[in-house]
Write an enzyme that holds these catalytic residues in place. Structure first.
Site, PDB file in Angstrom:
ATOM      1  N   GLU A 179       5.321  -7.630  -6.423  1.00  0.00           N
ATOM      2  CA  GLU A 179       5.433  -7.801  -4.965  1.00  0.00           C
ATOM      3  C   GLU A 179       5.556  -9.278  -4.575  1.00  0.00           C
ATOM      4  O   GLU A 179       6.283  -9.614  -3.648  1.00  0.00           O
ATOM      5  CB  GLU A 179       4.200  -7.177  -4.293  1.00  0.00           C
ATOM      6  CG  GLU A 179       4.154  -5.661  -4.450  1.00  0.00           C
ATOM      7  CD  GLU A 179       2.833  -5.039  -4.005  1.00  0.00           C
ATOM      8  OE1 GLU A 179       1.929  -5.790  -3.546  1.00  0.00           O
ATOM      9  OE2 GLU A 179       2.701  -3.810  -4.112  1.00  0.00           O
ATOM     10  N   HIS A 221      -1.500  -4.992   4.163  1.00  0.00           N
ATOM     11  CA  HIS A 221      -1.202  -4.482   2.817  1.00  0.00           C
ATOM     12  C   HIS A 221      -1.879  -5.412   1.827  1.00  0.00           C
ATOM     13  O   HIS A 221      -1.923  -6.626   2.039  1.00  0.00           O
ATOM     14  CB  HIS A 221       0.315  -4.507   2.566  1.00  0.00           C
ATOM     15  CG  HIS A 221       0.659  -4.371   1.103  1.00  0.00           C
ATOM     16  ND1 HIS A 221       0.751  -3.143   0.479  1.00  0.00           N
ATOM     17  CD2 HIS A 221       0.876  -5.308   0.129  1.00  0.00           C
ATOM     18  CE1 HIS A 221       1.027  -3.335  -0.812  1.00  0.00           C
ATOM     19  NE2 HIS A 221       1.112  -4.641  -1.046  1.00  0.00           N
ATOM     20  N   TYR A 236       8.156  -0.865  -1.303  1.00  0.00           N
ATOM     21  CA  TYR A 236       7.509   0.443  -1.250  1.00  0.00           C
ATOM     22  C   TYR A 236       8.163   1.475  -2.177  1.00  0.00           C
ATOM     23  O   TYR A 236       8.059   2.678  -1.927  1.00  0.00           O
ATOM     24  CB  TYR A 236       7.473   0.948   0.194  1.00  0.00           C
ATOM     25  CG  TYR A 236       6.382   0.304   1.035  1.00  0.00           C
ATOM     26  CD1 TYR A 236       5.038   0.350   0.645  1.00  0.00           C
ATOM     27  CD2 TYR A 236       6.682  -0.339   2.231  1.00  0.00           C
ATOM     28  CE1 TYR A 236       4.035  -0.222   1.413  1.00  0.00           C
ATOM     29  CE2 TYR A 236       5.672  -0.922   3.012  1.00  0.00           C
ATOM     30  CZ  TYR A 236       4.351  -0.855   2.595  1.00  0.00           C
ATOM     31  OH  TYR A 236       3.361  -1.412   3.364  1.00  0.00           O
ATOM     32  N   ASN A 252      -2.255   0.211   9.748  1.00  0.00           N
ATOM     33  CA  ASN A 252      -3.569  -0.267   9.315  1.00  0.00           C
ATOM     34  C   ASN A 252      -3.629  -1.773   9.029  1.00  0.00           C
ATOM     35  O   ASN A 252      -4.375  -2.220   8.159  1.00  0.00           O
ATOM     36  CB  ASN A 252      -4.047   0.554   8.106  1.00  0.00           C
ATOM     37  CG  ASN A 252      -3.028   0.538   6.976  1.00  0.00           C
ATOM     38  OD1 ASN A 252      -2.085  -0.250   6.980  1.00  0.00           O
ATOM     39  ND2 ASN A 252      -3.223   1.403   5.992  1.00  0.00           N
ATOM     40  N   LYS A 294       0.877  -6.635   8.709  1.00  0.00           N
ATOM     41  CA  LYS A 294       1.937  -5.722   9.150  1.00  0.00           C
ATOM     42  C   LYS A 294       2.274  -5.958  10.633  1.00  0.00           C
ATOM     43  O   LYS A 294       1.549  -6.661  11.331  1.00  0.00           O
ATOM     44  CB  LYS A 294       1.463  -4.280   8.904  1.00  0.00           C
ATOM     45  CG  LYS A 294       1.206  -3.971   7.417  1.00  0.00           C
ATOM     46  CD  LYS A 294       0.761  -2.519   7.231  1.00  0.00           C
ATOM     47  CE  LYS A 294       0.527  -2.205   5.758  1.00  0.00           C
ATOM     48  NZ  LYS A 294       0.167  -0.765   5.556  1.00  0.00           N
TER      49      LYS A 294
HETATM   50  P1  DAT Z   1      -2.653   1.262   0.826  1.00  0.00           P
HETATM   51  O1  DAT Z   1      -1.916   0.462   1.875  1.00  0.00           O
HETATM   52  O2  DAT Z   1      -4.087   1.482   1.216  1.00  0.00           O
HETATM   53  O3  DAT Z   1      -2.471   0.720  -0.580  1.00  0.00           O
HETATM   54  P2  DAT Z   1      -0.730   3.327   0.101  1.00  0.00           P
HETATM   55  O4  DAT Z   1      -0.116   2.314  -0.822  1.00  0.00           O
HETATM   56  O5  DAT Z   1      -1.116   4.634  -0.482  1.00  0.00           O
HETATM   57  O6  DAT Z   1      -2.008   2.730   0.853  1.00  0.00           O
HETATM   58  O7  DAT Z   1       0.289   3.632   1.289  1.00  0.00           O
HETATM   59  C1  DAT Z   1       1.065   2.607   1.895  1.00  0.00           C
HETATM   60  C2  DAT Z   1       0.955   2.736   3.394  1.00  0.00           C
HETATM   61  O8  DAT Z   1       1.540   3.961   3.822  1.00  0.00           O
HETATM   62  C3  DAT Z   1      -0.472   2.776   3.916  1.00  0.00           C
HETATM   63  O9  DAT Z   1      -1.021   1.502   4.128  1.00  0.00           O
HETATM   64  C4  DAT Z   1      -0.331   3.555   5.188  1.00  0.00           C
HETATM   65  C5  DAT Z   1       0.771   4.553   4.878  1.00  0.00           C
HETATM   66  N1  DAT Z   1       0.232   5.844   4.411  1.00  0.00           N
HETATM   67  C6  DAT Z   1      -0.336   6.105   3.185  1.00  0.00           C
HETATM   68  N2  DAT Z   1      -0.702   7.378   3.072  1.00  0.00           N
HETATM   69  C7  DAT Z   1      -0.350   7.970   4.244  1.00  0.00           C
HETATM   70  C8  DAT Z   1      -0.458   9.293   4.751  1.00  0.00           C
HETATM   71  N3  DAT Z   1      -0.989  10.279   4.037  1.00  0.00           N
HETATM   72  N4  DAT Z   1      -0.020   9.525   6.023  1.00  0.00           N
HETATM   73  C9  DAT Z   1       0.532   8.550   6.766  1.00  0.00           C
HETATM   74  N5  DAT Z   1       0.678   7.265   6.336  1.00  0.00           N
HETATM   75  C10 DAT Z   1       0.244   6.985   5.101  1.00  0.00           C
HETATM   76 MG    MG Z   2      -0.645   0.524  -1.653  1.00  0.00          MG
END
Ligand code: DAT
Ligand code: MG
Length: 139
Positions: free
Chosen positions: A132, A121, A51, A118, A11
């Site tokens: 994806e 991805h 997304y 973070n 990212k």
């Molecule tokens: P991951 O990347 O661990 O698969 P995800 O698909 O649930 O997590 O979410 C996509 C991204 O969105 C994630 O890397 C960081 C952000 N994100 C997820 N949950 C969040 C939250 N509760 N508050 C803020 N950002 C969040």
């Molecule tokens: Mg995810």
């Protein structure tokens, strides 16, 4: 049996902090292969596809804005159980509590932003990986 593939993204926070090599190193050190790699500046249309599952969530718009804020690196990695394996290397979503030893646990923390930043991805299932990979590597 064909080898499993996953989509990894470094990212904008990972790219701007110079962590592309570190992420690739960890994937390779674990024993997975890098099958394809490209740097790009994602636009809204591409991120809306990527997304789609998060549309309507409070962090959706901040997430899209963050992902458009700078270049990213898209990687196809392969190997048996690479989807699960890369998610283990990445650590849990929240970098504050991601285990030390993981990419997120070692290299990221809460920056107080609306969306969690973070570093990486990783696809979460064979279906998402196939979907994806097509978005980032249409050929
Ligand atoms: P991951 O990347 O661990 O698969 P995800 O698909 O649930 O997590 O979410 C996509 C991204 O969105 C994630 O890397 C960081 C952000 N994100 C997820 N949950 C969040 C939250 N509760 N508050 C803020 N950002 C969040
Ligand atoms: Mg995810």
């Amino acid at each position: 049996m064909s080898t499993e593939k996953t989509l990894v993204l470094v990212k904008p926070d990972g790219v701007s902090r110079g962590l592309v090599g570190e992420v690739i190193s960890r994937i390779e050190a674990k024993g997975y292969s890098i099958d394809a790699l490209r740097m790009l500046h994602a636009d809204r249309e591409l991120l809306e596809q990527h997304y789609a599952e998060h549309v309507g969530k409070v962090f959706y718009e901040p997430l899209v804005e963050f992902m458009m804020s700078g270049p990213i690196v898209a990687i196809v990695a392969s190997g048996n159980r690479v989807i699960e394996g890369f998610r283990a290397l990445a650590g849990v979503t929240d970098p504050t509590v991601a285990a030390p030893g993981t990419i997120r646990g070692d290299l990221a923390r809460d920056q107080g932003t609306k969306v969690v930043q973070n570093i990486v991805h990783g696809s979460d299932s064979t279906e998402s990986a196939a979907r994806e990979i097509k978005i980032f590597f249409p050929n």
